[in-house]
Design a protein around this motif. Structure first.
Motif, short mmCIF file in Angstrom:
data_model
loop_
_atom_site.label_atom_id
_atom_site.label_comp_id
_atom_site.label_asym_id
_atom_site.label_seq_id
_atom_site.Cartn_x
_atom_site.Cartn_y
_atom_site.Cartn_z
N VAL A 163 0.97 -1.10 -0.02
CA VAL A 163 0.02 0.09 0.00
C VAL A 163 0.92 1.17 0.02
N PRO A 164 1.57 1.54 -1.11
CA PRO A 164 2.25 2.90 -1.26
C PRO A 164 1.71 4.05 -1.02
N HIS A 165 2.37 5.07 -0.78
CA HIS A 165 1.80 6.30 -0.42
C HIS A 165 1.02 6.86 -1.55
N THR A 166 1.31 6.47 -2.71
CA THR A 166 0.66 6.75 -4.01
C THR A 166 -0.83 6.24 -3.93
N ALA A 167 -0.97 5.12 -3.49
CA ALA A 167 -2.37 4.50 -3.33
C ALA A 167 -3.20 5.38 -2.68
N PHE A 168 -2.64 5.70 -1.37
CA PHE A 168 -3.40 6.57 -0.50
C PHE A 168 -3.79 8.01 -1.05
N GLY A 169 -2.95 8.54 -1.85
CA GLY A 169 -3.08 9.81 -2.53
C GLY A 169 -4.22 9.43 -3.78
N ASP A 170 -4.19 8.30 -4.45
CA ASP A 170 -5.12 8.22 -5.51
C ASP A 170 -6.39 8.13 -4.89
N PHE A 171 -6.59 7.33 -3.86
CA PHE A 171 -7.86 7.17 -3.02
C PHE A 171 -8.36 8.81 -2.61
N TRP A 172 -7.75 9.55 -1.88
CA TRP A 172 -7.97 10.80 -1.76
C TRP A 172 -8.48 11.76 -2.87
N SER A 173 -7.51 11.45 -3.93
CA SER A 173 -7.88 12.28 -5.14
C SER A 173 -9.25 11.84 -5.61
N ARG A 174 -9.82 10.85 -5.44
CA ARG A 174 -10.84 10.45 -6.02
C ARG A 174 -12.22 10.93 -5.09
N LEU A 175 -11.80 10.90 -3.84
CA LEU A 175 -12.89 11.22 -2.97
C LEU A 175 -12.79 12.91 -2.86
N ALA A 176 -11.92 13.51 -3.07
CA ALA A 176 -11.76 14.92 -3.14
C ALA A 176 -12.50 15.31 -4.33
N ASN A 177 -12.46 14.71 -5.54
CA ASN A 177 -13.43 15.22 -6.74
C ASN A 177 -14.69 14.96 -6.53
N THR A 178 -14.98 13.79 -5.49
CA THR A 178 -16.58 14.01 -5.35
C THR A 178 -16.96 14.93 -4.74
N PHE A 179 -16.18 15.29 -3.54
CA PHE A 179 -16.87 16.16 -2.62
C PHE A 179 -16.49 17.71 -2.58
N LYS A 180 -15.44 18.09 -3.48
CA LYS A 180 -14.74 19.36 -3.58
C LYS A 180 -15.80 20.22 -3.93
N GLY A 181 -17.17 20.15 -4.30
CA GLY A 181 -18.22 21.32 -4.42
C GLY A 181 -18.98 21.49 -3.37
N ASN A 182 -18.59 20.63 -2.19
CA ASN A 182 -19.30 21.13 -0.96
C ASN A 182 -18.36 21.23 0.14
#
Length: 369
Positions: A163-182
């Motif tokens: 579980v490299p750091h990049t995997a954690f970053g990828d997960f949060w990138s996807r969540l951020a794209n989902t909720f950044k409008g709120n």
């Protein structure tokens, strides 16, 4: 750390105004594309500017509760929805809002939302998350979304080869794209990382923050420390480099962070027993972290704390709340652990029984009015 009914976590009196006053006076002591629909901000009057201003204006802005359910049964993945885990109901949110709370910390599991590292978010699970967040923020509440994974994915530590750091970053990138409008959504990076070097956790957190900001998200990010993010142990070194030292390397281009700590009142601060050390232990255990915040120009959030229904525990809980109120130049707020439809038998629970408030709610109430 705090164990609760139905979940598989590691060993992660009514107050009077006179007592409050005594305590207050110190007498006690590069992103990837998003998945799924991006929710719109339900309240157009709430702006990112307003949310950011909350970080620079003294006063406790967020006061709320952890609503458990979506993080239950972490060893049963994905688990049977409605039987092994669930998302909280609208009525649960309404109850706590009626008490004066304005924050819900929502624990859920990373693996359920993203079944495969670097893969698309599961649409069914994502929709459950989005539906809860949208309905709650539409009421004017703030939601702190909390991957309740202790710095792990399928039992492998973030920063390991699996579980490299990049995997954690990828997960949060996807969540951020989902909720950044709120802007009513706070991004809690991870619940209680432990069993790793503090430097490793800082690297993981910085990668997630970088990827979040790369999406254009301006949401407040809540960053925990290593070693279950205990307030009492912020300057300790039994787990390696102290959080007080390493967490100064956290970087946010959006300058919109709070540092999230947890603190319980029993002998080892684990929250696994109903014993409270003393009537003043709550305030005492927040002191070292408070001093660090003030010395370094940082802001803090108490993401978990709780007390059993004993006189000593009620007094300690009151003292902790009064302490944060007094030091609201650096404390942004708190969320009590816990409540939820399956938490009625937990000795720390705020979940009402047959419409009757728990004694702990009576302690919290003066700080919600």
């Amino acid at each position: 750390m705090r164990a609760h009914i139905g979940a598989t976590r590691p060993s992660s009196f009514l107050s009077t105004l006179a007592l409050c006053a005594a305590l207050t006076l110190g007498a006690c002591g590069g992103g990837s594309s998003g998945d799924g629909p991006a929710p719109s901000a339900p309240d157009a009057s709430v702006s990112a500017v307003t949310e950011t201003a909350e970080l620079t204006t003294p006063g406790l802005r967020w006061r709320g509760v952890n609503l458990s359910g979506a993080e239950y049964n972490s060893t049963s993945l994905p688990g049977r929805y409605g039987y092994q885990y669930f998302y909280p109901s609208n009525s649960a949110v309404d109850y706590f809002q009626s008490k004066g709370m304005n924050l819900i910390r929502l624990p859920f599991l990373w693996e359920r939302v993203q079944p495969t590292l670097y893969g698309a978010l599961d649409q069914t699970e994502l929709q459950r998350l989005v539906t809860f967040v949208n309905s709650t923020t539409a009421k004017g509440m703030t939601v702190l979304i909390d991957p309740h994974n202790y710095g792990r994915y399928r039992q492998q530590v973030i920063g390991s080869s699996g579980v490299p750091h990049t995997a954690f970053g990828d997960f949060w990138s996807r969540l951020a794209n989902t909720f950044k409008g709120n802007p009513k959504v706070l991004f809690g990076l991870m619940n209680e990382p432990y069993g790793m070097t503090t430097e490793n956790w800082v690297g993981a957190a910085n990668e997630a923050i970088r990827r979040i900001r790369a999406t254009g998200a301006t949401n407040t990010i809540a960053v925990p420390g290593n070693a279950w993010s205990g307030a009492y142990s912020w300057t300790a070194n039994f787990y390696g480099t102290p959080n007080a030292q390493a967490m100064l390397q956290i970087a946010d281009s959006g300058n919109n962070l709070v540092f999230e700590v947890h603190q319980y009142l029993d002998t080892d601060s684990s929250g696994t027993t109903t014993h409270c050390v003393s009537a003043t232990i709550g305030a005492q255990r927040l002191q070292v972290f408070t001093d660090w915040l003030r010395a370094n120009g940082k802001r803090g959030l108490l993401g978990e704390f709780a007390a059993a229904n004993t006189e000593t525990c009620r007094l300690a809980l009151n003292g902790m709340l009064a302490y944060m109120q007094t030091h609201s130049d650096v404390w942004m707020g708190w969320s009590y652990w816990l409540a939820g439809a399956w938490a009625s038998n937990d000795p720390f629970s705020l979940q009402p029984v047959n419409g009757v408030d728990r004694p702990q709610m009576q302690v919290l109430q003066p700080y919600l009015n």
